[in-house]
Design a protein around this motif. Structure first.
Motif, PDB file in Angstrom:
ATOM      1  N   ALA A   1      25.039  69.420  34.864  1.00 52.35           N
ATOM      2  CA  ALA A   1      24.002  68.499  35.339  1.00 52.35           C
ATOM      3  C   ALA A   1      23.072  68.139  34.176  1.00 52.35           C
ATOM      4  O   ALA A   1      22.685  67.001  34.007  1.00 52.35           O
ATOM      5  CB  ALA A   1      23.216  69.121  36.480  1.00 52.35           C
ATOM      6  N   ASN A   2      22.699  69.114  33.399  1.00 49.49           N
ATOM      7  CA  ASN A   2      21.915  68.930  32.172  1.00 49.49           C
ATOM      8  C   ASN A   2      22.139  70.167  31.312  1.00 49.49           C
ATOM      9  O   ASN A   2      22.856  71.075  31.721  1.00 49.49           O
ATOM     10  CB  ASN A   2      20.421  68.686  32.480  1.00 49.49           C
ATOM     11  N   GLU A   3      21.572  70.225  30.139  1.00 48.49           N
ATOM     12  CA  GLU A   3      21.860  71.326  29.224  1.00 48.49           C
ATOM     13  C   GLU A   3      21.502  72.706  29.780  1.00 48.49           C
ATOM     14  O   GLU A   3      22.038  73.702  29.349  1.00 48.49           O
ATOM     15  CB  GLU A   3      21.147  71.111  27.890  1.00 48.49           C
ATOM     16  N   SER A   4      20.605  72.760  30.752  1.00 46.29           N
ATOM     17  CA  SER A   4      20.201  74.066  31.277  1.00 46.29           C
ATOM     18  C   SER A   4      20.833  74.389  32.628  1.00 46.29           C
ATOM     19  O   SER A   4      20.554  75.431  33.201  1.00 46.29           O
ATOM     20  CB  SER A   4      18.679  74.140  31.390  1.00 46.29           C
ATOM     21  N   HIS A   5      21.708  73.508  33.153  1.00 42.58           N
ATOM     22  CA  HIS A   5      22.286  73.778  34.468  1.00 42.58           C
ATOM     23  C   HIS A   5      23.768  73.396  34.522  1.00 42.58           C
ATOM     24  O   HIS A   5      24.127  72.238  34.335  1.00 42.58           O
ATOM     25  CB  HIS A   5      21.530  73.013  35.560  1.00 42.58           C
ATOM     26  N   GLU A   6      24.595  74.405  34.771  1.00 35.64           N
ATOM     27  CA  GLU A   6      26.032  74.217  34.965  1.00 35.64           C
ATOM     28  C   GLU A   6      26.381  74.712  36.360  1.00 35.64           C
ATOM     29  O   GLU A   6      25.868  75.730  36.802  1.00 35.64           O
ATOM     30  CB  GLU A   6      26.846  75.064  33.982  1.00 35.64           C
ATOM     31  N   THR A   7      27.280  74.019  37.035  1.00 34.39           N
ATOM     32  CA  THR A   7      27.790  74.472  38.323  1.00 34.39           C
ATOM     33  C   THR A   7      29.223  74.924  38.129  1.00 34.39           C
ATOM     34  O   THR A   7      30.070  74.148  37.682  1.00 34.39           O
ATOM     35  CB  THR A   7      27.747  73.323  39.365  1.00 34.39           C
ATOM     36  N   GLY A   8      29.501  76.190  38.440  1.00 33.25           N
ATOM     37  CA  GLY A   8      30.844  76.720  38.290  1.00 33.25           C
ATOM     38  C   GLY A   8      31.812  76.072  39.260  1.00 33.25           C
ATOM     39  O   GLY A   8      31.505  75.894  40.436  1.00 33.25           O
ATOM     40  N   LEU A   9      33.007  75.709  38.778  1.00 36.14           N
ATOM     41  CA  LEU A   9      34.022  75.064  39.605  1.00 36.14           C
ATOM     42  C   LEU A   9      35.222  75.980  39.815  1.00 36.14           C
ATOM     43  O   LEU A   9      35.596  76.291  40.943  1.00 36.14           O
ATOM     44  CB  LEU A   9      34.480  73.755  38.961  1.00 36.14           C
ATOM     45  N   ILE A  10      35.849  76.407  38.721  1.00 35.34           N
ATOM     46  CA  ILE A  10      37.075  77.194  38.818  1.00 35.34           C
ATOM     47  C   ILE A  10      37.175  78.085  37.582  1.00 35.34           C
ATOM     48  O   ILE A  10      36.719  77.708  36.499  1.00 35.34           O
ATOM     49  CB  ILE A  10      38.304  76.269  38.969  1.00 35.34           C
ATOM     50  N   ARG A  11      37.769  79.266  37.767  1.00 36.80           N
ATOM     51  CA  ARG A  11      37.884  80.223  36.666  1.00 36.80           C
ATOM     52  C   ARG A  11      39.214  80.958  36.750  1.00 36.80           C
ATOM     53  O   ARG A  11      39.648  81.348  37.837  1.00 36.80           O
ATOM     54  CB  ARG A  11      36.739  81.224  36.736  1.00 36.80           C
ATOM     55  N   ARG A  12      39.846  81.128  35.589  1.00 35.80           N
ATOM     56  CA  ARG A  12      41.090  81.892  35.523  1.00 35.80           C
ATOM     57  C   ARG A  12      40.843  83.126  34.667  1.00 35.80           C
ATOM     58  O   ARG A  12      40.353  83.031  33.550  1.00 35.80           O
ATOM     59  CB  ARG A  12      42.205  81.048  34.914  1.00 35.80           C
ATOM     60  N   HIS A  13      41.164  84.260  35.230  1.00 36.66           N
ATOM     61  CA  HIS A  13      41.057  85.546  34.528  1.00 36.66           C
ATOM     62  C   HIS A  13      42.425  86.191  34.553  1.00 36.66           C
ATOM     63  O   HIS A  13      42.926  86.533  35.629  1.00 36.66           O
ATOM     64  CB  HIS A  13      40.018  86.434  35.215  1.00 36.66           C
ATOM     65  N   GLU A  14      43.043  86.291  33.387  1.00 35.04           N
ATOM     66  CA  GLU A  14      44.408  86.802  33.274  1.00 35.04           C
ATOM     67  C   GLU A  14      45.333  85.998  34.183  1.00 35.04           C
ATOM     68  O   GLU A  14      45.489  84.816  33.974  1.00 35.04           O
ATOM     69  CB  GLU A  14      44.441  88.303  33.514  1.00 35.04           C
ATOM     70  N   ASN A  15      45.912  86.567  35.240  1.00 32.73           N
ATOM     71  CA  ASN A  15      46.869  85.833  36.067  1.00 32.73           C
ATOM     72  C   ASN A  15      46.309  85.364  37.401  1.00 32.73           C
ATOM     73  O   ASN A  15      47.076  84.932  38.258  1.00 32.73           O
ATOM     74  CB  ASN A  15      48.121  86.691  36.303  1.00 32.73           C
TER      75      ASN A  15
END
Length: 132
Positions: free
Chosen positions: A56-70
């Motif tokens: 949204a701006n440099e100080s705010h990210e919204t997490g969408l998807i994450r892959r950790h190993e498999n």
């Protein structure tokens, strides 16, 4: 005191991210957008996780998807469908005008390597034709 200083320097190095300049992707409304993660191009053998965020701006990210190993996990509260392909690209099916934004790919490094991130600008144009 010297050991504490060395430990703090090592921690600082681990937390640093190497940033890559933003790229840009253009798609039409209703198409599938595929946003490549340029930092993942060399493979993921030096990283333990990869995540995609909407910025949204440099100080705010919204997490969408994450892959950790498999395993791949969509963040809680995500309102639409997000996928990650085998090249670690973010896949957004049936994009809408409100999907136009900056997206960030973040890679978390294994010990001895640097965390990295890259921003991709998604530009959605046109309108989805009415379905009857």
């Amino acid at each position: 005191m010297a050991i504490l200083h060395l430990a703090l320097c090592c921690l600082w190095l681990l937390l640093q991210r190497t940033a890559v300049a933003a790229g840009s992707i253009r798609v039409q409304c209703g198409e599938t957008a595929i946003l490549p993660c340029p930092t993942a191009a060399g493979g993921l053998h030096n990283y333990w996780a990869i995540g995609w965020y909407k910025v949204a701006n440099e100080s705010h990210e919204t997490g969408l998807i994450r892959r950790h190993e498999n395993s791949t996990h969509v963040y809680l509260g995500t309102q639409r469908k997000f996928l990650m392909d085998v090249q670690q690209s973010l896949v957004i099916p049936e994009v809408q005008l409100e999907d136009s934004a900056v997206y960030r790919c973040s890679l978390w490094a294994r010990v001895g390597h640097f965390n990295q991130q890259a921003d991709i600008i998604l530009q959605v144009s046109g309108e989805l034709a009415a379905q009857y």
